[in-house]
Write a protein that holds these residues in place. Structure first.
Motif, PDB file in Angstrom:
ATOM      1  N   HIS A   1      -5.230   1.834  -2.602  1.00  0.00           N
ATOM      2  CA  HIS A   1      -5.783   2.860  -1.778  1.00  0.00           C
ATOM      3  C   HIS A   1      -4.922   3.120  -0.569  1.00  0.00           C
ATOM      4  O   HIS A   1      -4.808   2.237   0.133  1.00  0.00           O
ATOM      5  N   GLY A   2      -4.290   4.298  -0.512  1.00  0.00           N
ATOM      6  CA  GLY A   2      -3.584   4.648   0.835  1.00  0.00           C
ATOM      7  C   GLY A   2      -2.153   4.229   0.794  1.00  0.00           C
ATOM      8  O   GLY A   2      -1.501   4.496   1.750  1.00  0.00           O
ATOM      9  N   ALA A   3      -1.771   3.604  -0.196  1.00  0.00           N
ATOM     10  CA  ALA A   3      -0.441   3.223  -0.245  1.00  0.00           C
ATOM     11  C   ALA A   3       0.475   4.164  -0.623  1.00  0.00           C
ATOM     12  O   ALA A   3       0.151   5.339  -1.060  1.00  0.00           O
ATOM     13  N   GLU A   4       1.995   4.071  -0.130  1.00  0.00           N
ATOM     14  CA  GLU A   4       2.736   5.175  -0.366  1.00  0.00           C
ATOM     15  C   GLU A   4       3.880   4.653  -1.026  1.00  0.00           C
ATOM     16  O   GLU A   4       4.426   3.473  -0.730  1.00  0.00           O
ATOM     17  N   TYR A   5       4.332   5.582  -1.900  1.00  0.00           N
ATOM     18  CA  TYR A   5       5.777   5.196  -2.594  1.00  0.00           C
ATOM     19  C   TYR A   5       6.553   6.567  -2.305  1.00  0.00           C
ATOM     20  O   TYR A   5       6.328   7.622  -2.541  1.00  0.00           O
ATOM     21  N   ARG A   6       7.819   6.097  -1.456  1.00  0.00           N
ATOM     22  CA  ARG A   6       8.911   7.337  -0.923  1.00  0.00           C
ATOM     23  C   ARG A   6       7.970   8.452  -0.424  1.00  0.00           C
ATOM     24  O   ARG A   6       8.236   9.613  -1.015  1.00  0.00           O
TER      25      ARG A   6
ATOM     26  N   TRP B   1      11.257   1.055   0.394  1.00  0.00           N
ATOM     27  CA  TRP B   1      10.734   2.422  -0.382  1.00  0.00           C
ATOM     28  C   TRP B   1       9.190   2.343  -0.528  1.00  0.00           C
ATOM     29  O   TRP B   1       8.575   3.511  -0.647  1.00  0.00           O
ATOM     30  N   ALA B   2       8.597   1.495  -0.145  1.00  0.00           N
ATOM     31  CA  ALA B   2       6.956   1.412  -0.293  1.00  0.00           C
ATOM     32  C   ALA B   2       6.401   1.243   1.267  1.00  0.00           C
ATOM     33  O   ALA B   2       6.993   0.549   1.989  1.00  0.00           O
ATOM     34  N   ARG B   3       5.292   1.884   1.240  1.00  0.00           N
ATOM     35  CA  ARG B   3       4.342   1.606   2.278  1.00  0.00           C
ATOM     36  C   ARG B   3       3.075   0.900   1.699  1.00  0.00           C
ATOM     37  O   ARG B   3       2.218   1.705   1.412  1.00  0.00           O
ATOM     38  N   GLY B   4       3.094  -0.381   1.597  1.00  0.00           N
ATOM     39  CA  GLY B   4       1.937  -1.122   1.012  1.00  0.00           C
ATOM     40  C   GLY B   4       0.823  -1.226   1.965  1.00  0.00           C
ATOM     41  O   GLY B   4       1.029  -0.720   2.936  1.00  0.00           O
ATOM     42  N   VAL B   5      -0.370  -1.474   1.321  1.00  0.00           N
ATOM     43  CA  VAL B   5      -1.632  -1.868   1.964  1.00  0.00           C
ATOM     44  C   VAL B   5      -2.050  -3.140   2.086  1.00  0.00           C
ATOM     45  O   VAL B   5      -3.177  -3.168   2.672  1.00  0.00           O
ATOM     46  N   TYR B   6      -1.298  -3.944   1.515  1.00  0.00           N
ATOM     47  CA  TYR B   6      -1.626  -5.456   1.554  1.00  0.00           C
ATOM     48  C   TYR B   6      -3.398  -5.795   1.176  1.00  0.00           C
ATOM     49  O   TYR B   6      -4.094  -6.205   1.976  1.00  0.00           O
ATOM     50  N   TRP B   7      -3.711  -5.249   0.135  1.00  0.00           N
ATOM     51  CA  TRP B   7      -4.836  -5.258  -0.535  1.00  0.00           C
ATOM     52  C   TRP B   7      -5.522  -6.887  -0.353  1.00  0.00           C
ATOM     53  O   TRP B   7      -6.352  -7.049   0.221  1.00  0.00           O
ATOM     54  N   MET B   8      -4.652  -7.559  -0.788  1.00  0.00           N
ATOM     55  CA  MET B   8      -4.717  -9.055  -0.629  1.00  0.00           C
ATOM     56  C   MET B   8      -3.563  -9.637  -0.444  1.00  0.00           C
ATOM     57  O   MET B   8      -2.607  -9.409  -1.034  1.00  0.00           O
ATOM     58  N   TYR B   9      -3.570 -10.617   0.534  1.00  0.00           N
ATOM     59  CA  TYR B   9      -2.197 -11.284   0.959  1.00  0.00           C
ATOM     60  C   TYR B   9      -1.987 -12.554  -0.027  1.00  0.00           C
ATOM     61  O   TYR B   9      -2.734 -13.518   0.286  1.00  0.00           O
TER      62      TYR B   9
END
Ligand SMILES: Cc1ncc(COP(=O)(O)O)c(C=O)c1O
Length: 368
Positions: A157-162, A274-282
């Motif tokens: 949820h909310g992560a971005e790819y480029r 190229w990614a903005r992850g959301v660290y759902w689980m670390y």
């Protein structure tokens, strides 16, 4: 014990649910459902949302929309939850798997093309632990071979790819709103599509195949996969603070990375430029040289008051799939390794910096 996840709910969430309850719309229809669908689709950059009972059945509807025939094939990562494979099998089709990228743990897109056959119909891309799949090359392959793409964004949820939101790619995308997800409705899920025709079909599949014109006339087999209005009210309130939720999750992820990235004996999920992850689980993978595997590390962390969860076991290693004659003689070494050496740490939205310190101290002690 520091729990692996605790949901973070607010007064606004409680008020939203109470409002829905008082309105009398308590089952699988109501204004909160429609608002939740519209808001989530808009947040993710899609035209339509179809709210369903959980993420697994969102995938079921997504696969139903593919109109697979027995013997058709769908390519997916082996390193994922079984919810991805089940609807493919129920359609009489064959899941064909690829290994993971050793850095991001998402599907190794470079392996996809070699697995395409004349029976391949679709590719399922699964964003793992909030880090997106490398979508551009994947979409290129799909286009060249005329394949559909289903995006499983349950964990992203909310992560971005480029610069584009997870959930905006391919023919359809699926979300889970389970209690450990960034947005939660307790149990819940959503399918997003752009095409009006697919949205209408998905709504019908969700609702037993009832037709708008003649309700009890059925022309195909549907399901009762409805989300309740009460659940939708809970999710809707959280969309209002989505930026905060994502920022909080990223702060947790960054705090772990600062403390763990130099620690010998472990590997972390590498966030690509190229990614903005959301660290759902670390997650972390403990190196074999430490003499530990994930089960032993988990045991020792538990003794120090830290709850963890193991990584999933790849689809190609699942007895229930292998006994169907699938994946015979196939090996996917990255997935096999991280399934044995990987676990994830407490990562819930309520997690405080002091707890992150304690978790990292415990990891340090065990590795020492
Ligand atoms: C990648 C992925 N897909 C699908 C699901 C299934 O979602 P649910 O648990 O809501 O059925 C999950 C659940 O955690 C998931 O992580």
């Amino acid at each position: 014990m520091i729990p692996v996840n605790e949901p973070l709910l607010t007064e606004a969430d409680y008020a939203s649910v109470m409002g829905a309850l008082r309105s009398g719309w308590i089952s699988g229809a109501g204004p909160h459902i429609e608002a939740f669908e519209a808001r989530w689709a808009n947040y993710c950059g899609r035209a339509h949302g179809i709210a369903v009972a959980n993420g697994s059945v969102a995938l079921q509807v997504a696969v139903s929309l593919l109109d697979l025939r027995p013997g058709d094939e769908v390519i997916l990562p082996t390193f994922t939850i079984i919810s991805c494979a089940v609807p493919i099998l129920l359609a009489g089709a064959r899941p064909v798997v690829v290994d993971c990228d050793p850095l991001t743990w998402t599907m190794d897109v470079a392996q996809v093309e070699s697995r395409i056959t004349p029976r391949t119909r679709a590719i399922m891309a699964v964003h793992i632990y909030g880090h997106p799949v490398d979508m551009d090359p994947l979409l290129g392959i799909a286009e060249r071979h005329n394949l559909q793409v289903v995006e499983d964004a349950a964990e992203a949820h909310g992560a971005e790819y480029r610069g584009r939101r997870a959930g905006s790619f391919g023919t359809s995308s699926c979300f889970s709103f389970y209690a450990n997800k960034l947005v939660t409705t307790g149990e819940g899920g959503m399918l997003l599509v752009d095409e009006d025709r697919l949205a209408e079909h998905a709504r019908s599949l969700r609702n037993l195949g009832f037709q708008p014109e003649r309700r009890f006339l059925h022309t195909e087999l549907g399901f009762n996969f409805r989300l309740t209005n009460l659940q939708a009210a809970l999710g809707l309130a959280q969309i209002d603070r989505m930026d905060d939720i994502v920022a909080r999750k990223r702060r947790i992820g960054q705090a772990y990375t600062e403390r763990l990235s130099e620690m010998p004996g472990i590997e972390l999920q590498v966030q690509q430029a190229w990614a903005r992850g959301v660290y759902w689980m670390y997650g972390l993978v403990v190196r074999e040289e430490t003499g530990l595997d994930a089960a032993e590390l988990a045991k020792r962390l538990k003794q120090r008051g830290v709850e963890t969860r193991p990584f999933v076991l790849g689809m190609h290693e699942q007895p229930v799939l292998r006994e169907r004659g699938l994946f015979a003689g196939e090996s996917y070494p990255v997935a096999e390794r991280i399934a044995r050496q990987g676990l994830y740490l407490p990562s819930g939205l309520r997690l405080e910096e002091a707890q992150i310190d304690r978790v990292c101290q415990a990891v340090r002690e065990v590795l020492a």
